[in-house]
Design a protein around this motif. Structure first.
Motif, PDB file in Angstrom:
ATOM      1  N   HIS A 193       0.768  -1.233   0.000  1.00 14.02           N
ATOM      2  CA  HIS A 193       0.000   0.000   0.000  1.00 14.02           C
ATOM      3  C   HIS A 193       0.808   1.298   0.000  1.00 14.02           C
ATOM      4  CE1 HIS A 193      -3.309  -2.730   1.084  1.00 14.02           C
ATOM      5  NE2 HIS A 193      -4.113  -1.769   0.664  1.00 14.02           N
ATOM      6  N   SER A 194       1.784   1.483   0.870  1.00 14.77           N
ATOM      7  CA  SER A 194       2.366   2.793   1.152  1.00 14.77           C
ATOM      8  C   SER A 194       3.355   3.257   0.091  1.00 14.77           C
ATOM      9  CB  SER A 194       3.075   2.781   2.511  1.00 14.77           C
ATOM     10  OG  SER A 194       2.172   2.510   3.550  1.00 14.77           O
ATOM     11  N   SER A 195       3.352   4.596  -0.166  1.00 10.77           N
ATOM     12  CA  SER A 195       4.266   5.204  -1.129  1.00 10.77           C
ATOM     13  C   SER A 195       4.734   6.563  -0.620  1.00 10.77           C
ATOM     14  CB  SER A 195       3.571   5.423  -2.489  1.00 10.77           C
ATOM     15  OG  SER A 195       3.186   4.219  -3.094  1.00 10.77           O
ATOM     16  N   LEU A 196       5.928   6.945  -1.042  1.00 11.66           N
ATOM     17  CA  LEU A 196       6.425   8.292  -0.804  1.00 11.66           C
ATOM     18  C   LEU A 196       7.336   8.695  -1.952  1.00 11.66           C
ATOM     19  CD1 LEU A 196       6.792  10.834   0.946  1.00 11.66           C
ATOM     20  CD2 LEU A 196       8.695   9.670   2.075  1.00 11.66           C
ATOM     21  N   ARG A 197       7.077   9.874  -2.480  1.00 13.33           N
ATOM     22  CA  ARG A 197       7.944  10.477  -3.489  1.00 13.33           C
ATOM     23  C   ARG A 197       8.362  11.858  -3.007  1.00 13.33           C
ATOM     24  NH1 ARG A 197       3.860   9.361  -8.645  1.00 13.33           N
ATOM     25  NH2 ARG A 197       4.153   7.078  -8.755  1.00 13.33           N
TER      26      ARG A 197
ATOM     27  N   GLY B  63      -9.406  -3.389  17.531  1.00 12.11           N
ATOM     28  CA  GLY B  63      -9.458  -2.546  18.708  1.00 12.11           C
ATOM     29  C   GLY B  63      -8.142  -2.382  19.443  1.00 12.11           C
ATOM     30  N   GLU B  64      -7.078  -3.099  19.015  1.00 13.72           N
ATOM     31  CA  GLU B  64      -5.803  -3.055  19.719  1.00 13.72           C
ATOM     32  C   GLU B  64      -4.633  -2.639  18.828  1.00 13.72           C
ATOM     33  OE1 GLU B  64      -4.832  -6.627  21.824  1.00 13.72           O
ATOM     34  OE2 GLU B  64      -6.909  -6.993  22.416  1.00 13.72           O
ATOM     35  N   GLU B  65      -4.608  -3.140  17.610  1.00  9.59           N
ATOM     36  CA  GLU B  65      -3.440  -2.914  16.756  1.00  9.59           C
ATOM     37  C   GLU B  65      -3.856  -2.934  15.290  1.00  9.59           C
ATOM     38  OE1 GLU B  65       0.984  -4.908  15.804  1.00  9.59           O
ATOM     39  OE2 GLU B  65      -0.289  -5.712  17.415  1.00  9.59           O
ATOM     40  N   SER B  66      -3.311  -1.985  14.519  1.00  9.36           N
ATOM     41  CA  SER B  66      -3.531  -1.928  13.075  1.00  9.36           C
ATOM     42  C   SER B  66      -2.353  -2.569  12.348  1.00  9.36           C
ATOM     43  CB  SER B  66      -3.656  -0.475  12.611  1.00  9.36           C
ATOM     44  OG  SER B  66      -4.612   0.228  13.346  1.00  9.36           O
ATOM     45  N   GLN B  67      -2.609  -3.071  11.150  1.00 12.42           N
ATOM     46  CA  GLN B  67      -1.538  -3.564  10.290  1.00 12.42           C
ATOM     47  C   GLN B  67      -1.211  -2.469   9.281  1.00 12.42           C
ATOM     48  OE1 GLN B  67      -2.356  -7.276   8.311  1.00 12.42           O
ATOM     49  NE2 GLN B  67      -0.433  -7.236   7.162  1.00 12.42           N
ATOM     50  N   LEU B  68      -0.052  -1.805   9.481  1.00 12.88           N
ATOM     51  CA  LEU B  68       0.320  -0.656   8.670  1.00 12.88           C
ATOM     52  C   LEU B  68       1.783  -0.745   8.254  1.00 12.88           C
ATOM     53  CD1 LEU B  68      -1.255   2.148  10.908  1.00 12.88           C
ATOM     54  CD2 LEU B  68      -2.169   1.350   8.715  1.00 12.88           C
ATOM     55  N   GLU B  69       2.047  -0.589   6.968  1.00 15.50           N
ATOM     56  CA  GLU B  69       3.412  -0.377   6.473  1.00 15.50           C
ATOM     57  C   GLU B  69       3.787   1.079   6.742  1.00 15.50           C
ATOM     58  OE1 GLU B  69       1.808  -2.932   2.642  1.00 15.50           O
ATOM     59  OE2 GLU B  69       2.124  -0.761   2.572  1.00 15.50           O
TER      60      GLU B  69
ATOM     61  N   ASP C 190      17.557  10.982   4.012  1.00 13.58           N
ATOM     62  CA  ASP C 190      17.559   9.522   4.098  1.00 13.58           C
ATOM     63  C   ASP C 190      16.144   9.032   4.383  1.00 13.58           C
ATOM     64  OD1 ASP C 190      20.305   9.717   3.873  1.00 13.58           O
ATOM     65  OD2 ASP C 190      20.743   8.578   5.710  1.00 13.58           O
ATOM     66  N   THR C 191      15.922   7.746   4.109  1.00 12.09           N
ATOM     67  CA  THR C 191      14.623   7.121   4.330  1.00 12.09           C
ATOM     68  C   THR C 191      14.823   5.760   4.969  1.00 12.09           C
ATOM     69  OG1 THR C 191      13.774   8.239   2.348  1.00 12.09           O
ATOM     70  CG2 THR C 191      12.483   6.401   3.201  1.00 12.09           C
ATOM     71  N   VAL C 192      13.920   5.377   5.856  1.00 11.69           N
ATOM     72  CA  VAL C 192      13.883   4.028   6.411  1.00 11.69           C
ATOM     73  C   VAL C 192      12.488   3.473   6.158  1.00 11.69           C
ATOM     74  CG1 VAL C 192      13.978   2.624   8.502  1.00 11.69           C
ATOM     75  CG2 VAL C 192      15.654   4.442   8.160  1.00 11.69           C
ATOM     76  N   VAL C 193      12.423   2.275   5.575  1.00 14.48           N
ATOM     77  CA  VAL C 193      11.133   1.615   5.337  1.00 14.48           C
ATOM     78  C   VAL C 193      10.950   0.534   6.400  1.00 14.48           C
ATOM     79  CG1 VAL C 193      11.047   2.142   2.878  1.00 14.48           C
ATOM     80  CG2 VAL C 193      12.157   0.052   3.620  1.00 14.48           C
ATOM     81  N   ILE C 194       9.713   0.461   6.913  1.00 14.36           N
ATOM     82  CA  ILE C 194       9.430  -0.430   8.045  1.00 14.36           C
ATOM     83  C   ILE C 194       8.205  -1.269   7.703  1.00 14.36           C
ATOM     84  CG2 ILE C 194       8.942  -0.545  10.520  1.00 14.36           C
ATOM     85  CD1 ILE C 194      10.252   2.202  10.792  1.00 14.36           C
ATOM     86  N   PRO C 195       8.418  -2.457   7.135  1.00 16.83           N
ATOM     87  CA  PRO C 195       7.272  -3.328   6.841  1.00 16.83           C
ATOM     88  C   PRO C 195       6.688  -3.967   8.088  1.00 16.83           C
ATOM     89  CG  PRO C 195       9.324  -4.404   6.221  1.00 16.83           C
ATOM     90  CD  PRO C 195       9.689  -3.003   6.616  1.00 16.83           C
ATOM     91  N   ASP C 196       7.509  -4.138   9.126  1.00 24.81           N
ATOM     92  CA  ASP C 196       7.061  -4.756  10.370  1.00 24.81           C
ATOM     93  C   ASP C 196       8.114  -4.478  11.440  1.00 24.81           C
ATOM     94  OD1 ASP C 196       9.193  -6.771  10.052  1.00 24.81           O
ATOM     95  OD2 ASP C 196       7.873  -7.706   8.581  1.00 24.81           O
ATOM     96  N   GLY C 197       7.826  -4.883  12.662  1.00 18.31           N
ATOM     97  CA  GLY C 197       8.818  -4.782  13.725  1.00 18.31           C
ATOM     98  C   GLY C 197       8.543  -3.674  14.720  1.00 18.31           C
TER      99      GLY C 197
ATOM    100  N   LEU D  76       9.016  12.580   8.370  1.00 19.56           N
ATOM    101  CA  LEU D  76       7.691  12.468   7.772  1.00 19.56           C
ATOM    102  C   LEU D  76       7.319  10.993   7.784  1.00 19.56           C
ATOM    103  CD1 LEU D  76       5.263  13.477   6.051  1.00 19.56           C
ATOM    104  CD2 LEU D  76       6.766  13.303   4.045  1.00 19.56           C
ATOM    105  N   ASN D  77       6.211  10.660   8.439  1.00 21.11           N
ATOM    106  CA  ASN D  77       5.718   9.278   8.496  1.00 21.11           C
ATOM    107  C   ASN D  77       4.593   9.092   7.494  1.00 21.11           C
ATOM    108  OD1 ASN D  77       6.024   9.057  12.095  1.00 21.11           O
ATOM    109  ND2 ASN D  77       7.392   8.231  10.566  1.00 21.11           N
ATOM    110  N   VAL D  78       4.690   8.038   6.695  1.00 16.67           N
ATOM    111  CA  VAL D  78       3.634   7.662   5.754  1.00 16.67           C
ATOM    112  C   VAL D  78       3.227   6.237   6.073  1.00 16.67           C
ATOM    113  CG1 VAL D  78       2.967   7.401   3.343  1.00 16.67           C
ATOM    114  CG2 VAL D  78       4.640   9.142   3.987  1.00 16.67           C
ATOM    115  N   MET D  79       1.930   6.010   6.290  1.00 10.36           N
ATOM    116  CA  MET D  79       1.435   4.690   6.672  1.00 10.36           C
ATOM    117  C   MET D  79       0.182   4.338   5.886  1.00 10.36           C
ATOM    118  SD  MET D  79       1.824   5.085  10.810  1.00 10.36           S
ATOM    119  CE  MET D  79       1.589   6.869  10.773  1.00 10.36           C
ATOM    120  N   ALA D  80       0.030   3.057   5.606  1.00  9.36           N
ATOM    121  CA  ALA D  80      -1.193   2.523   5.016  1.00  9.36           C
ATOM    122  C   ALA D  80      -1.149   1.009   5.157  1.00  9.36           C
ATOM    123  CB  ALA D  80      -1.331   2.914   3.540  1.00  9.36           C
TER     124      ALA D  80
END
Length: 303
Positions: free
Chosen positions: A32-36, A182-188, A228-235, A251-255
């Protein structure tokens, strides 16, 4: 485009065509997530097709106009991310948009694959809630321009975080890589960094991500510099550390795939106790670095 499993992307290493940074689902290896990030020279312009994603055009430095759907919005922007909140424009999926800048500037396009097609519209800087989060040396400022409970999108969540020199943010470490109603979302998530210069010197920061369970093995300890950029698929991610003397911006981008657009997190169980100490500590007196401006007296868009 090749899939990257390099989670820390130094400035320039993820450039593509007109973009100095171009991270999308294909390159990141997620859904889902993108950044340009787009640098426009004085008098320049750039046209892009939204495709199957929704986008927010956010000035990082400079001003621009954004035209789509027979409308043009003027974004007043800002000198840089350390000087003020910016206005922005939302571009719906399947639209074509043109960004033009008389004096030039640097602009972020935060994006997410989505299903609903919402209207092309303007987001004023005066409507951006500026939140102070944490306390003591975990104090930071959050500009919630694209937060889930602030601005309507289909999938996209985006915020800015400013951390004074010497402080830790994204702390305690937290995660959002499982769907727990109600507890946690799944977000890249994508972190894009800029670091304020001080005394003529470039600054650095540090970003940590640790594995959060079977099959979720992202492990990063990165010294980050501006752009610089760091991508976080999980963790478990955090801390984001600002070295003394240099304010850290990201800048945080999530989806993600969940039906509910929400930012629900779980703190790392070994560090969650830290939140309980915040009521006993003062907010860093350096914050806020700035507040949202008052409501404008004249509109910023037109036909």
């Amino acid at each position: 485009m090749t899939v990257t499993r390099t989670f820390h992307l130094p400035a320039g290493t993820a450039a593509d065509g007109p973009y100095t940074l171009d991270i999308g689902p294909e390159r990141a290896g997620w859904t889902h997530s993108s950044l340009r990030v787009l640098d426009i020279p004085p008098g320049g312009a750039h046209t892009f097709a939204a495709g199957d994603s929704e986008w927010i055009v956010l000035p990082l430095a400079g001003a621009c106009t954004v035209a789509a759907e027979s409308l043009t919005f003027e974004l007043h922007g800002r000198a840089d991310v350390f000087s003020g909140v910016s206005d922005f424009a939302y571009v719906p999926r399947d639209a074509e948009a043109r960004i033009a800048s008389e004096r030039g500037g640097r602009f972020a396009l935060t994006g997410a694959r989505c299903e609903r097609r919402l209207p092309f519209r303007y987001g004023p800087a005066s409507g951006v809630p500026v939140e102070l989060r944490g306390a003591g040396n975990c104090s930071r400022q959050v500009n919630n321009f694209g937060a889930a409970d602030v601005f309507d999108c289909d999938r996209l969540i985006a915020v800015e975080v400013l951390t004074p020199g010497g402080n830790w943010s994204s702390y305690p470490p937290h995660k959002h890589d499982e769907h727990r109603p109600g507890e946690e979302s799944q977000l890249e998530e994508i972190y894009y960094f800029e670091i304020a210069e001080a005394h003529g010197a470039q600054g650095v920061g540090y970003q940590r991500v640790t594995p959060s369970g079977p099959g979720r093995t992202t492990d990063v300890l990165a010294e980050v510099r501006s752009r610089d950029t760091v991508v976080i698929p999980d963790g478990w991610h955090g801390p984001s550390i600002a070295v003394p003397g240099h304010t850290l911006y990201y800048l945080n981008v999530m989806a993600g795939p969940g039906e509910e657009r929400a930012w629900l997190i779980r703190d790392h169980p070994e560090h969650a106790w830290l939140r309980e100490t915040w009521p006993e500590q003062p907010m860093d007196p350096r914050l806020p670095l700035y507040a949202a401006p008052p409501e404008p007296t004249t509109p910023s868009g037109g036909a």
